[in-house]
Design a protein around this motif. Sequence first.
Motif, PDB file in Angstrom:
ATOM      1  N   ALA A 286       0.827  -1.210   0.000  1.00 36.88           N
ATOM      2  CA  ALA A 286       0.000   0.000   0.000  1.00 36.88           C
ATOM      3  C   ALA A 286       0.860   1.258   0.000  1.00 36.88           C
ATOM      4  CB  ALA A 286      -0.926  -0.003   1.219  1.00 36.88           C
ATOM      5  N   LEU A 287       1.965   1.224   0.734  1.00 36.48           N
ATOM      6  CA  LEU A 287       2.849   2.389   0.795  1.00 36.48           C
ATOM      7  C   LEU A 287       3.697   2.544  -0.455  1.00 36.48           C
ATOM      8  CD1 LEU A 287       4.030   2.027   4.500  1.00 36.48           C
ATOM      9  CD2 LEU A 287       2.488   3.782   3.594  1.00 36.48           C
ATOM     10  N   ALA A 288       4.086   1.419  -1.083  1.00 36.75           N
ATOM     11  CA  ALA A 288       5.034   1.451  -2.207  1.00 36.75           C
ATOM     12  C   ALA A 288       4.359   1.281  -3.555  1.00 36.75           C
ATOM     13  CB  ALA A 288       6.082   0.355  -2.014  1.00 36.75           C
ATOM     14  N   ALA A 289       3.013   1.354  -3.603  1.00 38.32           N
ATOM     15  CA  ALA A 289       2.300   1.080  -4.856  1.00 38.32           C
ATOM     16  C   ALA A 289       2.673   2.051  -5.969  1.00 38.32           C
ATOM     17  CB  ALA A 289       0.787   1.121  -4.618  1.00 38.32           C
ATOM     18  N   GLY A 290       3.162   3.218  -5.631  1.00 42.79           N
ATOM     19  CA  GLY A 290       3.538   4.185  -6.659  1.00 42.79           C
ATOM     20  C   GLY A 290       4.859   3.884  -7.335  1.00 42.79           C
ATOM     21  N   SER A 291       5.611   2.909  -6.808  1.00 35.95           N
ATOM     22  CA  SER A 291       6.902   2.542  -7.375  1.00 35.95           C
ATOM     23  C   SER A 291       6.787   1.220  -8.125  1.00 35.95           C
ATOM     24  CB  SER A 291       7.953   2.401  -6.269  1.00 35.95           C
ATOM     25  OG  SER A 291       9.126   1.788  -6.748  1.00 35.95           O
ATOM     26  N   PRO A 292       6.959   1.223  -9.456  1.00 40.24           N
ATOM     27  CA  PRO A 292       6.851  -0.030 -10.207  1.00 40.24           C
ATOM     28  C   PRO A 292       7.809  -1.110  -9.728  1.00 40.24           C
ATOM     29  CG  PRO A 292       6.797   1.846 -11.707  1.00 40.24           C
ATOM     30  CD  PRO A 292       7.153   2.386 -10.348  1.00 40.24           C
ATOM     31  N   VAL A 293       9.054  -0.733  -9.426  1.00 44.77           N
ATOM     32  CA  VAL A 293      10.055  -1.719  -9.017  1.00 44.77           C
ATOM     33  C   VAL A 293       9.662  -2.368  -7.689  1.00 44.77           C
ATOM     34  CG1 VAL A 293      12.452  -2.072  -8.318  1.00 44.77           C
ATOM     35  CG2 VAL A 293      11.922  -0.597 -10.274  1.00 44.77           C
ATOM     36  N   LEU A 294       9.308  -1.556  -6.701  1.00 42.12           N
ATOM     37  CA  LEU A 294       8.942  -2.103  -5.395  1.00 42.12           C
ATOM     38  C   LEU A 294       7.674  -2.945  -5.483  1.00 42.12           C
ATOM     39  CD1 LEU A 294       9.707   0.902  -3.012  1.00 42.12           C
ATOM     40  CD2 LEU A 294      11.009  -1.216  -3.293  1.00 42.12           C
TER      41      LEU A 294
END
Length: 404
Positions: A286-294
């Motif tokens: 939920a926190l890292a959804a904006g990062s494709p790699v993560l």
Amino acid sequence: MPFAVYVLGLAVFAQGTSEFMLSGLVSGIAADLDVSLSAAGLLTSAFAIGMVVGAPLMALAGRAWPRRRALLLFLAVFVAVHVVGALTPSYEVLLVTRFVGALANAGFWAVALTTAIAMVPDRLKGRATAVVVGGVTIACVVGVPAGAVLGEHWGWRSAFWAVAIVSLPAFLAVLRSIPGGRGTDPGAAPVPVRDELRALTGPGLRPVLLTMALVQGATFCAFSYLEPLLTRETGLGAGWVPVSLALFGAGSFAGVTVAGRFADARPVAVVATGMTALTLGWAALALAAGSPVLALVLIPLLGMLAFGTGTALITRVLGLAAGAPTLAGAFSTTAFNLGAAVGPWAGGLALDAGFGYRAPVWVSVLLMALALLVAASTAKGRRSRAGERRPSEPVAHRSAHERL
């Protein structure tokens, strides 16, 4: 491991593809049938509700049948409703076919789990369960991404046709490989229903079933809306959706394989570790959804944790309800899919409320937190009761089974 157990896994692969493939098709279904994304997501809930209702009912209905006959009947109905679903222009008819298909799937699951563990000695029951559940994870690796590819190029209906076609070899394999009797001893009388129901009220079973429902609710909540999350929040193109689903499936297969090897000996440790890690994992997504790699790194890890924990919970239920050979698998299926019904529904509410595409993942975190609370309160209650019975015995000397 008997070959027939792997045949059951093959049939579950076809059915698991159907259950999960909508995660890559919701946008296409919504556009084609002129309904909202949340309405398309409810098709997953309808399937899960059919599984919840159908598991005990179909298991009871099939008690008097030889297991092979029951499995073949359930598979035949499953194929038929997918043909109807592929042809219908109506959302309502599609919704009904999902429910009826789930009834058939539920009956198959309940009989398949019972059949698989009846074919192996006690020391292999966890592995037999893992093989059957592994059919679902292979569906996530192969079937669900393939369904997404078919949906992208030839429309969502092509995925329904594919499920019907893939089910036919499974039908033939069951016909040739599964024994025709009711169990390991074809002449043995089935356990009376009253005795099975009494076994299902044993201590500790209901909290484990509730925990399983919450864990699966968290899994299905996020997974059902993975496609819009990745394409509209993470920024990945539509071509990445099948890849992401395959990564989730690969992780799921790894989780089931590992859990199958350790769940018999250490069920409590596997469940506790998996639930804690899964809660943290959904929060991280939920926190890292904006990062494709993560996001792409987390997706297979979450698949591994979700299905590994789910397999260990099923093994735990089958162990606690050993006196209910027909209904133990049915109630496992019911709990599994109760979560699968509530999860997408809760995620859809969060989406409709305007909280954004990450909202279903945060709902998954909340459901996992509730699961941890149930498990912790159950463990505390058992320690208290054990302490009253044996006040002088150190807690550390008690068995792992008594500490859940």
